[in-house]
Scaffold this motif. Structure first.
Motif, PDB file in Angstrom:
ATOM      1  N   MET A 168       0.840  -1.218   0.000  1.00  0.00           N
ATOM      2  CA  MET A 168       0.000   0.000   0.000  1.00  0.00           C
ATOM      3  C   MET A 168       0.869   1.260   0.000  1.00  0.00           C
ATOM      4  O   MET A 168       0.478   2.294  -0.491  1.00  0.00           O
ATOM      5  N   THR A 169       1.989   1.209   0.600  1.00  0.00           N
ATOM      6  CA  THR A 169       2.991   2.289   0.590  1.00  0.00           C
ATOM      7  C   THR A 169       2.352   3.664   0.848  1.00  0.00           C
ATOM      8  O   THR A 169       1.758   3.859   1.883  1.00  0.00           O
ATOM      9  N   VAL A 170       2.498   4.569  -0.113  1.00  0.00           N
ATOM     10  CA  VAL A 170       2.047   5.952   0.141  1.00  0.00           C
ATOM     11  C   VAL A 170       0.540   6.087   0.201  1.00  0.00           C
ATOM     12  O   VAL A 170       0.033   7.142   0.591  1.00  0.00           O
ATOM     13  N   THR A 171      -0.205   5.045  -0.176  1.00  0.00           N
ATOM     14  CA  THR A 171      -1.662   5.096  -0.026  1.00  0.00           C
ATOM     15  C   THR A 171      -2.149   4.243   1.154  1.00  0.00           C
ATOM     16  O   THR A 171      -3.350   4.002   1.304  1.00  0.00           O
ATOM     17  N   ALA A 172      -1.213   3.798   1.977  1.00  0.00           N
ATOM     18  CA  ALA A 172      -1.612   3.035   3.174  1.00  0.00           C
ATOM     19  C   ALA A 172      -2.344   3.935   4.164  1.00  0.00           C
ATOM     20  O   ALA A 172      -3.296   3.517   4.823  1.00  0.00           O
ATOM     21  N   ALA A 173      -1.911   5.167   4.273  1.00  0.00           N
ATOM     22  CA  ALA A 173      -2.560   6.125   5.167  1.00  0.00           C
ATOM     23  C   ALA A 173      -3.834   6.645   4.512  1.00  0.00           C
ATOM     24  O   ALA A 173      -3.887   6.842   3.295  1.00  0.00           O
ATOM     25  N   ALA A 174      -4.889   6.851   5.339  1.00  0.00           N
ATOM     26  CA  ALA A 174      -6.158   7.349   4.808  1.00  0.00           C
ATOM     27  C   ALA A 174      -5.999   8.765   4.263  1.00  0.00           C
ATOM     28  O   ALA A 174      -5.207   9.553   4.774  1.00  0.00           O
ATOM     29  N   GLY A 175      -6.745   9.059   3.190  1.00  0.00           N
ATOM     30  CA  GLY A 175      -6.731  10.416   2.655  1.00  0.00           C
ATOM     31  C   GLY A 175      -5.861  10.594   1.424  1.00  0.00           C
ATOM     32  O   GLY A 175      -5.832  11.687   0.851  1.00  0.00           O
ATOM     33  N   PHE A 176      -5.175   9.513   1.003  1.00  0.00           N
ATOM     34  CA  PHE A 176      -4.270   9.652  -0.135  1.00  0.00           C
ATOM     35  C   PHE A 176      -4.716   8.787  -1.309  1.00  0.00           C
ATOM     36  O   PHE A 176      -5.177   7.663  -1.123  1.00  0.00           O
ATOM     37  N   GLU A 177      -4.578   9.313  -2.507  1.00  0.00           N
ATOM     38  CA  GLU A 177      -4.845   8.576  -3.733  1.00  0.00           C
ATOM     39  C   GLU A 177      -3.655   8.740  -4.678  1.00  0.00           C
ATOM     40  O   GLU A 177      -3.032   9.802  -4.720  1.00  0.00           O
ATOM     41  N   ALA A 178      -3.395   7.705  -5.436  1.00  0.00           N
ATOM     42  CA  ALA A 178      -2.273   7.759  -6.369  1.00  0.00           C
ATOM     43  C   ALA A 178      -2.641   7.097  -7.681  1.00  0.00           C
ATOM     44  O   ALA A 178      -3.562   6.277  -7.752  1.00  0.00           O
ATOM     45  N   ALA A 179      -1.916   7.470  -8.712  1.00  0.00           N
ATOM     46  CA  ALA A 179      -2.047   6.825 -10.019  1.00  0.00           C
ATOM     47  C   ALA A 179      -0.702   6.896 -10.720  1.00  0.00           C
ATOM     48  O   ALA A 179       0.063   7.852 -10.533  1.00  0.00           O
ATOM     49  N   SER A 180      -0.410   5.877 -11.514  1.00  0.00           N
ATOM     50  CA  SER A 180       0.847   5.838 -12.257  1.00  0.00           C
ATOM     51  C   SER A 180       0.577   5.484 -13.703  1.00  0.00           C
ATOM     52  O   SER A 180      -0.326   4.704 -13.997  1.00  0.00           O
ATOM     53  N   VAL A 181       1.384   6.054 -14.599  1.00  0.00           N
ATOM     54  CA  VAL A 181       1.201   5.787 -16.028  1.00  0.00           C
ATOM     55  C   VAL A 181       2.563   5.627 -16.692  1.00  0.00           C
ATOM     56  O   VAL A 181       3.589   6.043 -16.150  1.00  0.00           O
ATOM     57  N   ALA A 182       2.553   5.004 -17.848  1.00  0.00           N
ATOM     58  CA  ALA A 182       3.732   4.966 -18.720  1.00  0.00           C
ATOM     59  C   ALA A 182       3.586   6.109 -19.709  1.00  0.00           C
ATOM     60  O   ALA A 182       2.845   6.005 -20.690  1.00  0.00           O
ATOM     61  N   ALA A 183       4.238   7.218 -19.412  1.00  0.00           N
ATOM     62  CA  ALA A 183       4.077   8.416 -20.229  1.00  0.00           C
ATOM     63  C   ALA A 183       4.996   8.418 -21.443  1.00  0.00           C
ATOM     64  O   ALA A 183       4.904   9.321 -22.277  1.00  0.00           O
ATOM     65  N   GLY A 184       5.870   7.438 -21.519  1.00  0.00           N
ATOM     66  CA  GLY A 184       6.789   7.376 -22.655  1.00  0.00           C
ATOM     67  C   GLY A 184       8.121   8.062 -22.409  1.00  0.00           C
ATOM     68  O   GLY A 184       8.920   8.231 -23.334  1.00  0.00           O
ATOM     69  N   LEU A 185       8.384   8.458 -21.170  1.00  0.00           N
ATOM     70  CA  LEU A 185       9.670   9.083 -20.858  1.00  0.00           C
ATOM     71  C   LEU A 185      10.779   8.045 -20.798  1.00  0.00           C
ATOM     72  O   LEU A 185      11.926   8.314 -21.145  1.00  0.00           O
ATOM     73  N   LYS A 186      10.430   6.845 -20.357  1.00  0.00           N
ATOM     74  CA  LYS A 186      11.364   5.717 -20.402  1.00  0.00           C
ATOM     75  C   LYS A 186      11.205   5.021 -21.742  1.00  0.00           C
ATOM     76  O   LYS A 186      10.085   4.705 -22.156  1.00  0.00           O
ATOM     77  N   SER A 187      12.320   4.739 -22.391  1.00  0.00           N
ATOM     78  CA  SER A 187      12.244   4.098 -23.709  1.00  0.00           C
ATOM     79  C   SER A 187      11.722   2.673 -23.607  1.00  0.00           C
ATOM     80  O   SER A 187      11.268   2.098 -24.594  1.00  0.00           O
ATOM     81  N   THR A 188      11.749   2.110 -22.394  1.00  0.00           N
ATOM     82  CA  THR A 188      11.291   0.729 -22.224  1.00  0.00           C
ATOM     83  C   THR A 188       9.777   0.593 -22.209  1.00  0.00           C
ATOM     84  O   THR A 188       9.247  -0.507 -22.298  1.00  0.00           O
ATOM     85  N   GLY A 189       9.062   1.708 -22.085  1.00  0.00           N
ATOM     86  CA  GLY A 189       7.613   1.637 -21.968  1.00  0.00           C
ATOM     87  C   GLY A 189       7.121   1.297 -20.574  1.00  0.00           C
ATOM     88  O   GLY A 189       5.924   1.047 -20.369  1.00  0.00           O
ATOM     89  N   ALA A 190       8.019   1.308 -19.602  1.00  0.00           N
ATOM     90  CA  ALA A 190       7.628   1.017 -18.211  1.00  0.00           C
ATOM     91  C   ALA A 190       6.955   2.239 -17.588  1.00  0.00           C
ATOM     92  O   ALA A 190       7.020   3.353 -18.128  1.00  0.00           O
ATOM     93  N   LEU A 191       6.288   2.029 -16.446  1.00  0.00           N
ATOM     94  CA  LEU A 191       5.709   3.136 -15.687  1.00  0.00           C
ATOM     95  C   LEU A 191       6.789   4.185 -15.423  1.00  0.00           C
ATOM     96  O   LEU A 191       7.900   3.855 -15.010  1.00  0.00           O
ATOM     97  N   ASP A 192       6.479   5.456 -15.648  1.00  0.00           N
ATOM     98  CA  ASP A 192       7.490   6.494 -15.441  1.00  0.00           C
ATOM     99  C   ASP A 192       6.919   7.801 -14.875  1.00  0.00           C
ATOM    100  O   ASP A 192       7.638   8.791 -14.771  1.00  0.00           O
ATOM    101  N   LEU A 193       5.630   7.784 -14.511  1.00  0.00           N
ATOM    102  CA  LEU A 193       5.054   8.991 -13.916  1.00  0.00           C
ATOM    103  C   LEU A 193       4.075   8.589 -12.825  1.00  0.00           C
ATOM    104  O   LEU A 193       3.205   7.730 -13.034  1.00  0.00           O
ATOM    105  N   ALA A 194       4.242   9.187 -11.638  1.00  0.00           N
ATOM    106  CA  ALA A 194       3.350   8.907 -10.512  1.00  0.00           C
ATOM    107  C   ALA A 194       2.761  10.216  -9.995  1.00  0.00           C
ATOM    108  O   ALA A 194       3.468  11.220  -9.886  1.00  0.00           O
ATOM    109  N   LEU A 195       1.473  10.169  -9.712  1.00  0.00           N
ATOM    110  CA  LEU A 195       0.791  11.340  -9.147  1.00  0.00           C
ATOM    111  C   LEU A 195       0.182  10.907  -7.817  1.00  0.00           C
ATOM    112  O   LEU A 195      -0.475   9.864  -7.738  1.00  0.00           O
ATOM    113  N   LEU A 196       0.420  11.693  -6.786  1.00  0.00           N
ATOM    114  CA  LEU A 196      -0.098  11.391  -5.447  1.00  0.00           C
ATOM    115  C   LEU A 196      -0.823  12.618  -4.921  1.00  0.00           C
ATOM    116  O   LEU A 196      -0.278  13.724  -4.951  1.00  0.00           O
TER     117      LEU A 196
END
Lengths: 383, 383
Positions: A1-29
């Motif tokens: 759960m990490t940064v969303t283990a505590a109540a009140g927090f939401e997160a999302a992550s996407v592969a924005a294309g900044l990494k050439s591998t296509g892996a997740l590279d952007l997180a919003l909390l």
């Protein structure tokens, strides 16, 4: 759960294309509150990346509504264009979330000296803003990885409240801070000033004691955000202790994943005249390439420990120092003691105890050995 | 001819059995006069080897009749027994040569933390004392080698007098001094105070600017001995210039033979507010493992240069710095300039020009890259 283990927090992550591998590279909390108190500590490197320059302004009033982190580029030494990219990223987050851009922290990590692709970044922010969820913490810890082989996360339960955290970092690990990004959240209800005090005390004892390769980053940032959603207001002392626990866990995970390392070395300095002296002595050993290469070769070369101590300004007498490696005292009063053959360095964890014998202060510094793989990974990083 | 190139000097070298290989490991150099003026500079490491502690006393009066140097053991962190070995060595030299032990310098190099075999050492001194010759310089340069692959020697001719020198050192090369032993002789006739002034100026500009691996030794010593046999008394200015030439040659030889290195890196810092700033900036880059590993990989990673500068206290603005690598300006005003692909790092010699743009002071620091072979050699040294 990490940064969303505590109540009140939401997160999302996407592969924005900044990494050439296509892996997740952007997180919003996002901190949904009711509180939006926050604190942060930053690299002491005088060459600071654009997101550091931005975030130092944002945190000044202790109010943080969201943090956006990208891997795939550090946005450092990228001039005015790079700063505009950071600014535009915060503006995009603010617009999508209906908050003030001045309450949005930005962190970037990856290669320095190259421009980030602003369009990809802004598109990624838009996608992430629509995907926020209370179980987004695990993905966020993955999205901020660069050469990390595993995500680093922690959850600590306090009486009635929770602390959760994530960190990334595998190279450039040196104070202050240990080179990395880390975000820690809590649903405890504490004002920004107390969060700041707790965070500075915790980082001083944890992140600042990790010195993997002596190379200080331009992008380090440790952020602490409190939602107050638990309704519990702990004492600063209690909260600080739990925060130290959480940070210690993250730091040990960073050390264990350091680029190319084959040993995790704990340098315990005892009997120093002051804590500053103990830290300086520990760090001088942690930064000595000859000592680090010897440990890679499973060679308990204590002479290199003393030679490193001799370069410090700490109070000590070379002929009063004892050195114990993995339980075997190989050096007593600055001279040979037990045979070095008795020291078994085959385990990954190595303990070096340095007894200066001049006072009562102590400190522990964490570092890694200097290996073929470290050289290889860092000679190939940008290619 | 090296240290016996100047008139008035005799040397002899023997295999005393300190090295398990049976190679030459003890050198004795005598000044036959008429002058016996000398000067020396020592490691600034506070953990000093026994021969350093001894030699600092010997040089105090500026009078030196002989120097004895051994490889095969540094006699460092060897306690009272080790100091007695150094003392006994000087006494043996004094007895065989009919001089005062207080005029006999001692240098040792090799593994630290182990006792030297005193009997072998004293037998070696006796043998060497009977074999002194005016063409013993070349063998002396070989006898002091440890991991060096070649001997380092120099001869510089002045108007009517000669300067000759030798040096050893392949690891632990960092100021002050660059970790090594060096002996320089001259038949010029100069008093000890002038020799001392010339030697400090020359080492400041040469040995102290070599920082191969950031690791400061416990045994460094640069000695200058003048016989006066030429009858010529040059001006201190002229002599200092020639001495700088001689030291520069030795330093470049040390750099070229640094353990495991595949690149010799010259870091030129221009436009600094002071020479101290220029040296600090150059040294911060020279000690940055990430930069050094990048050069090993032929990667012109200028971001790591700026990140290193950011850790200094030197006057600079990250957004005013230019970095040029092998003639290609890859960073202008703290941002990307020419494409890094234009930089050819395939040659052994690499030039890094850092223009701080805040003043007129400059300095050059010499270093090496961080390689697989460096790690290998230093993980296996004591085994």
């Amino acid at each position: 759960m990490t940064v969303t283990a505590a109540a009140g927090f939401e997160a999302a992550s996407v592969a924005a294309g900044l990494k050439s591998t296509g892996a997740l590279d952007l997180a919003l909390l996002v901190n949904r509150g009711p509180s939006s108190a926050g604190a942060a500590v930053f690299t002491s490197n005088r060459a600071k990346a654009n997101p550091i320059i931005w975030s130092q302004q944002v945190i000044a009033d202790g109010d943080v509504r969201a943090i956006v982190l990208n891997s795939g580029g550090a946005n450092c030494f990228t001039g005015a264009q790079g700063f505009q990219t950071t600014h535009a990223t915060a503006e995009a987050v603010a617009e999508h979330l209906g908050v003030d851009a001045g309450d949005v922290l930005v962190c970037s990590t990856g290669l320095i000296g190259e421009q980030l692709d602003r369009e990809k970044l802004l598109t990624g922010v838009a996608t992430a803003a629509d995907a926020l969820t209370t179980d987004g913490g695990e993905d966020a810890a993955r999205a901020i990885m660069t050469t990390d082989s595993v995500p680093k996360t922690v959850t600590v339960e306090g009486p009635g409240y929770t602390i959760g955290g994530m960190a990334k970092g595998a190279g450039m690990l040196a104070p202050g801070l240990a080179t990395m990004l880390s975000v820690i959240t809590t649903d405890a209800d504490l004002p920004a000033a107390e969060l700041d005090r707790a965070l500075r005390e915790a980082t001083r004892l944890t992140f600042d004691r990790l010195d993997s390769d002596g190379c200080m980053s331009t992008n380090d940032q440790v952020t602490l955000m409190a939602s107050g959603a638990s309704g519990v207001t702990p004492s600063t002392e209690e909260f600080t202790l739990l925060l130290v626990d959480a940070c210690s866990s993250l730091v040990l995970q960073l050390q264990a994943d350091a680029e190319g390392a084959s040993h995790d070395i704990q340098i315990h300095v005892h009997g120093a005249a002051s804590e500053d002296d103990a830290v300086e002595v520990g760090r001088s050993v942690a930064r000595n390439n000859l000592f680090k290469a010897a440990i890679f070769g499973n060679d308990p070369n204590w002479g290199r420990v003393l030679a490193a101590i001799g370069t410090t300004s700490a109070e000590f007498d070379p002929y009063a120092v004892d050195v114990t490696m993995n339980g075997v005292r190989v050096c007593h009063a600055g001279g040979p003691d037990r045979p070095r053959e008795e020291v078994d360095l085959s385990d990954r964890i190595v303990s070096v105890l340095i007894e200066l014998g001049v006072g009562d202060a102590a400190a522990m510094i964490l570092t890694n050995d200097l290996t073929h793989d470290y050289v290889h990974e860092n000679s190939a990083y940008s290619s």
